[in-house]
Structures are given as structure tokens and as C-alpha cells.
Design an enzyme around this catalytic site. Structure first.
Site, PDB file in Angstrom:
ATOM      1  N   ARG A  60       0.884  -1.092  -0.099  1.00 25.16           N
ATOM      2  CA  ARG A  60       0.149  -0.061   0.045  1.00 25.16           C
ATOM      3  C   ARG A  60       1.053   1.116  -0.075  1.00 25.16           C
ATOM      4  O   ARG A  60       0.578   2.290  -0.692  1.00 25.16           O
ATOM      5  CB  ARG A  60      -0.990   0.153   1.030  1.00 25.16           C
ATOM      6  CG  ARG A  60      -1.620   1.260   1.160  1.00 25.16           C
ATOM      7  CD  ARG A  60      -2.900   1.332   2.406  1.00 25.16           C
ATOM      8  NE  ARG A  60      -2.958   0.402   3.331  1.00 25.16           N
ATOM      9  CZ  ARG A  60      -2.171   0.371   4.422  1.00 25.16           C
ATOM     10  NH1 ARG A  60      -1.285   1.473   4.569  1.00 25.16           N
ATOM     11  NH2 ARG A  60      -2.150  -0.557   5.586  1.00 25.16           N
ATOM     12  N   TYR A 113     -16.322  16.800 -15.443  1.00 22.27           N
ATOM     13  CA  TYR A 113     -16.868  15.451 -15.558  1.00 22.27           C
ATOM     14  C   TYR A 113     -17.982  15.240 -14.248  1.00 22.27           C
ATOM     15  O   TYR A 113     -17.547  15.751 -13.238  1.00 22.27           O
ATOM     16  CB  TYR A 113     -15.615  14.526 -15.225  1.00 22.27           C
ATOM     17  CG  TYR A 113     -15.976  13.011 -14.931  1.00 22.27           C
ATOM     18  CD1 TYR A 113     -16.966  12.520 -15.863  1.00 22.27           C
ATOM     19  CD2 TYR A 113     -15.939  12.420 -13.915  1.00 22.27           C
ATOM     20  CE1 TYR A 113     -17.188  11.046 -15.607  1.00 22.27           C
ATOM     21  CE2 TYR A 113     -15.900  11.276 -13.669  1.00 22.27           C
ATOM     22  CZ  TYR A 113     -16.906  10.555 -14.503  1.00 22.27           C
ATOM     23  OH  TYR A 113     -17.474   9.230 -14.139  1.00 22.27           O
ATOM     24  N   ASP A 186      -6.825  19.488 -14.069  1.00 23.12           N
ATOM     25  CA  ASP A 186      -7.385  17.875 -14.539  1.00 23.12           C
ATOM     26  C   ASP A 186      -6.727  17.991 -15.893  1.00 23.12           C
ATOM     27  O   ASP A 186      -7.779  18.604 -16.786  1.00 23.12           O
ATOM     28  CB  ASP A 186      -8.773  17.735 -14.169  1.00 23.12           C
ATOM     29  CG  ASP A 186      -8.989  16.310 -14.690  1.00 23.12           C
ATOM     30  OD1 ASP A 186      -8.488  15.944 -15.503  1.00 23.12           O
ATOM     31  OD2 ASP A 186     -10.186  15.788 -14.040  1.00 23.12           O
ATOM     32  N   LYS A 211      -7.685   7.060 -19.185  1.00 21.17           N
ATOM     33  CA  LYS A 211      -8.115   7.687 -20.701  1.00 21.17           C
ATOM     34  C   LYS A 211      -7.051   7.809 -21.554  1.00 21.17           C
ATOM     35  O   LYS A 211      -6.365   6.563 -21.655  1.00 21.17           O
ATOM     36  CB  LYS A 211      -8.698   9.110 -20.399  1.00 21.17           C
ATOM     37  CG  LYS A 211      -9.769   8.973 -19.126  1.00 21.17           C
ATOM     38  CD  LYS A 211     -11.029   8.455 -19.710  1.00 21.17           C
ATOM     39  CE  LYS A 211     -12.030   7.894 -18.576  1.00 21.17           C
ATOM     40  NZ  LYS A 211     -11.986   8.953 -17.359  1.00 21.17           N
TER      41      LYS A 211
HETATM   42  O1  P1T Z   1     -13.053   7.317 -14.186  1.00 19.13           O
HETATM   43  P1  P1T Z   1     -11.966   7.706 -13.199  1.00 19.13           P
HETATM   44  O2  P1T Z   1     -10.652   7.049 -13.675  1.00 19.13           O
HETATM   45  O3  P1T Z   1     -12.262   7.494 -11.815  1.00 19.13           O
HETATM   46  O4  P1T Z   1     -11.854   9.266 -13.823  1.00 19.13           O
HETATM   47  C1  P1T Z   1     -12.585  10.280 -13.514  1.00 19.13           C
HETATM   48  C2  P1T Z   1     -12.410  11.296 -14.264  1.00 19.13           C
HETATM   49  C3  P1T Z   1     -11.654  12.314 -13.839  1.00 19.13           C
HETATM   50  N1  P1T Z   1     -11.557  13.479 -14.576  1.00 19.13           N
HETATM   51  C4  P1T Z   1     -11.994  13.731 -15.943  1.00 19.13           C
HETATM   52  C5  P1T Z   1     -11.814  14.713 -16.774  1.00 19.13           C
HETATM   53  C6  P1T Z   1     -12.665  12.423 -16.527  1.00 19.13           C
HETATM   54  O5  P1T Z   1     -13.065  12.533 -17.610  1.00 19.13           O
HETATM   55  C7  P1T Z   1     -12.989  11.508 -15.715  1.00 19.13           C
HETATM   56  C8  P1T Z   1     -13.789  10.152 -16.002  1.00 19.13           C
HETATM   57  N2  P1T Z   1     -14.530  10.499 -17.302  1.00 19.13           N
HETATM   58  C9  P1T Z   1     -15.255   9.571 -17.721  1.00 19.13           C
HETATM   59  C10 P1T Z   1     -15.476   8.150 -17.312  1.00 19.13           C
HETATM   60  C11 P1T Z   1     -16.201   9.917 -18.950  1.00 19.13           C
HETATM   61  O6  P1T Z   1     -16.610   9.361 -19.777  1.00 19.13           O
HETATM   62  O7  P1T Z   1     -16.028  11.104 -19.332  1.00 19.13           O
END
Ligand code: P1T
Length: 396
Positions: A60, A113, A186, A211
Site C-alpha cells: 500500500r 466530469y 485536471d 483515458k
Molecule cells: O473514471 P476515473 O478514472 O475515476 O476518472 C474520473 C475522471 C476525472 N476527470 C475527468 C476529466 C474524467 O473525464 C474522468 C472520467 N470520465 C469519464 C469516465 C467519462 O466518460 O467522461
């Protein structure tokens, strides 16, 4: 726990692609293995009590596969400390609770998001952190939303999800710092290849590595990158104390994806530009939203702070929500699904899917909006697929 050698910024003078491929890991001294193993271990043998080998004590706190990814993430963002998490939202939650306390305030994007908004609105707010939405494209609006003495974070997405608004990172950093707040960017939509927020004055970069960084739709992950040692210490403490870390296999997949980020991003951008040009002339399309378009309100700022304009394209369909849903349901090469940034093209309806959690709030998105994550397939196939799907939206 002490800093691991792979986190040292000794790749800082190398080009982006070199850093993406080499930073974070040296070929294994005993075998010469060029790629880090997946260290599927929870614990480490100690040479006498407290006699740690390389600082590893418990997975961890640190794991060598994760250390390799964290070093690479720091290097590609021009930071000195990277941290890998189980998801983008896990990274966000850890950051917020590492830096803020109950009674403090954050400015958040009025287009973000949906899960980020939900985190602030339904989780951090219960814990005592209040927030105000502001348009990241409007520096004055962000300044006005700041509460002197209370605002700890100015949180920005640029480009925003899903409306592709652009925030001027340099100007927003000045506004945040004047108020004694930190600027968090972000960088998920741009990726570190297209945009370097730390160099523009941001204090923390956040990623959903799910992503573009991972890039193959095969792993969920998140990251934080900073340059400041004190911020790094706070994040490291909370990463371990809260425990939402990336596992070794997830870290390995993400690191493998990162190596090809630059070539993938260039193709994502090429394909997105072709699709934008095609949609602009399409009779079923009301509006195309892409920061590369000269009439996009953020175009000049985007041209200044981004290398190219990215692989995300949003458009509004004539005929309202029913037509937008019909388009989303008729594509074949574009897969109907949430997420973005993978090699395969995705299409979605933000209002009903990724942004359903902002319905009825200031962040609600238009019902006729369709979002594309343009992949790296043959662009002719992508254009033809959109054409046949859009024909469903044309008035008969
Ligand atoms: O899904 P996750 O890995 O927890 O990330 C969240 C997140 C944070 N910031 C941005 C700009 C994002 O687009 C996302 C996740 N977005 C999607 C799943 C989507 O389809 O837009």
C-alpha cells in the site's frame, strides 16, 4: 517512507517521447529486464527489523511496479513527484482530503466530469468542504467565486468535459495564488503530451489515467503530479493513509500505455480534425464544438497552451434529444460507451450517460449534445460511420 530513486528527475532534459519511454525504470540490474516486472507482492522481507530493501515495506505504501509508473508520470508532466491511484476519482478524493479541511472552500468548473462534481457535491461537502461552480473560461468569474481566506483550491479542467471549454492556466494560476489558493488542473482531456500545466503555474496535475495515458480501455487508474516537496509529502501520507492505490498489474498496463502516448495523441488529433471538418458541413449538425476551430471562444488560449487540440469532439444534433440518442445508437465503428482516450472510437450522450449525475444542477449539459472520443482507426471508416448514423437524425 523515503523517496525511491526512480522518482528522481534525471530525465528532465530529455524530450517528451524519451521520457515517456524511459523514465521511472532502469533495466533490472540482476537480469537486464527492460520492462519492470509486475511485482505481485503485498510485503517485503526485512533484513532485521526496519532493514528495508530500497525502502519497500508494504505494497500500500509502495510497490516497485507502481514506483516505475509514478516516476514516469512525474517525468512526462514536468513534475518531480508522481502518485498513482486506483482511479481518477480516488486520486481526486485523496488530493482534496490531503489539502483541504472541513470549513474550507473550493472553486470547481461549471462544466466538469459529472463524477468530479458528484464527489465535491455529495462526498466532500458532507465532510465539510463547500464549493462554488464557475466557468473556467472566464477568469473574472473564477476570481469572483473565490472566498478570501476560505478558498483553498481552484479546480480546473481544460478542455472541460464534455463542452470543451478552455481555461487560461497561467491566468488562473495567478488568480488562485493571489488569493492564497492552489491551482489544480485536471489534464485528462489534453494529456501531458498536449499540455503541461505545471510549467504554466499549476500546483497539482490530476489525471484519470484510464483515458489517454493508459490509452487502451483496459485499465482504470488515476494520478497526481506535483513539483513541490511539501505538497508531495502531504499527498504521499494520504495516499498511504487512505489506501486507494494502483495495484501492480494496473500500474504495469498504464506504464505500457504511456510509452506510446505521443504517437497515439498525434493520430487522435489528426482524426479529430478530419471529423470536425466533415461535421461542420453536415446538414444534421447544429453546432460543432472543438477548441481547434477559430470561432471556438477558447481557441486563442488553447493555441497558446496546447500543442494540438486533442481527440475529443462534441456536437449538437438538429432535432433535439431524440435525434442525439438516435445518432448514438446507430454507429458501428464508434462504440456506444462511457470513457474516452482509448485507441477505439467511442460515442456517448453526456446528458443520459457520463453527466447524468449533474441533471438539475448548474452543470446540466444540453440534451442534444453528443460526445465523441475519436480513436485511431482509419479515418475514412469513422467519417462514413458518422454519416450513416447522422442520416437517422435528418428530418424525413
Ligand atoms: O473514471 P476515473 O478514472 O475515476 O476518472 C474520473 C475522471 C476525472 N476527470 C475527468 C476529466 C474524467 O473525464 C474522468 C472520467 N470520465 C469519464 C469516465 C467519462 O466518460 O467522461
Amino acid at each position: 517512507m523515503s523517496e525511491h530513486p526512480a522518482q528522481q528527475p534525471y530525465w528532465s532534459d530529455a524530450g517528451f517521447e524519451t521520457r515517456a519511454i524511459h523514465a521511472g525504470y532502469e533495466p533490472d540490474p540482476s537480469t537486464g529486464a527492460v520492462i519492470p516486472p509486475i511485482y505481485a507482492t503485498s510485503t517485503y522481507k526485512q533484513d532485521g527489523v526496519g532493514g528495508l530493501r530500497g525502502g519497500y515495506e508494504y505494497s500500500r505504501s509502495a510497490n516497485p511496479t507502481r514506483t516505475a509508473l509514478e516516476g514516469a508520470l512525474a517525468a512526462v508532466e514536468g513534475g518531480t513527484h508522481g502518485f498513482a491511484f486506483a482511479s481518477g476519482l480516488a486520486a481526486e478524493d485523496t488530493l482534496v482530503r490531503a489539502l483541504c479541511g472541513p470549513g474550507q472552500h473550493a472553486v470547481i468548473p461549471d462544466d466538469a466530469y459529472g463524477g468530479t462534481f458528484r464527489l465535491f457535491d455529495k462526498v466532500e461537502q458532507v465532510w465539510g468542504l463547500v464549493h462554488s461552480p464557475a466557468a473556467v473560461s472566464d477568469v473574472d468569474a473564477v476570481r469572483a467565486a473565490i472566498r478570501p481566506g476560505e478558498t483553498r483550491l481552484v479546480w480546473v479542467e481544460t478542455p472541460t468535459n464534455p463542452l470543451l471549454g478552455i481555461g487560461d492556466i497561467e491566468a488562473l494560476a495567478a488568480v488562485a495564488h493571489d488569493a492564497g489558493a492552489l491551482l489544480v488542473v485536471d489534464n485528462t482531456f489534453a494529456s501531458p503530451y498536449l499540455q503541461q500545466p505545471l510549467a504554466l503555474g499549476a500546483d497539482v496535475v490530476v489525471h484519470s489515467t484510464t483515458k489517454y495515458v493508459g490509452g487502451h480501455s483496459d485499465v482504470v487508474g488515476g494520478a497526481l503530479v506535483v513539483r513541490d516537496d511539501d505538497l508531495a509529502d502531504r499527498i504521499r501520507f494520504h495516499q498511504n493513509a487512505m489506501g486507494a492505490v494502483a495495484g501492480p498489474f494496473d500500474a504495469w498496463l498504464t506504464l505500457r500505455g504511456l510509452k506510446t502516448l505521443a504517437v497515439r495523441m498525434d493520430r487522435h488529433c489528426d482524426n479529430a480534425e478530419r471529423i470536425v471538418a466533415h461535421l461542420l458541413d453536415h446538414p444534421a449538425v447544429e453546432q460543432v464544438i472543438y477548441p481547434g476551430l477559430p470561432d471556438h471562444p477558447g481557441h486563442e488560449v488553447a493555441a497558446r497552451q496546447m500543442k494540438r487540440f486533442g481527440g475529443m469532439v462534441s456536437f449538437r444534433v438538429k432535432g433535439g434529444e431524440a435525434a442525439a440518442l438516435a445518432v448514438c445508437e446507430r454507429t458501428h465503428v464508434f462504440t456506444l460507451g462511457e470513457s474516452l482516450g482509448g485507441v477505439e472510437s467511442l460515442i456517448e450522450h453526456p446528458g443520459r450517460m457520463t453527466h447524468a449525475s449533474v441533471a438539475g444542477t448548474d452543470l446540466e449539459v444540453p440534451a442534444d449534445l453528443v460526445r465523441l472520443s475519436v480513436g485511431i482507426e482509419s479515418v475514412e471508416d469513422l467519417v462514413a460511420d458518422l454519416d450513416q448514423a447522422l442520416s437517422a437524425a435528418l428530418p424525413r
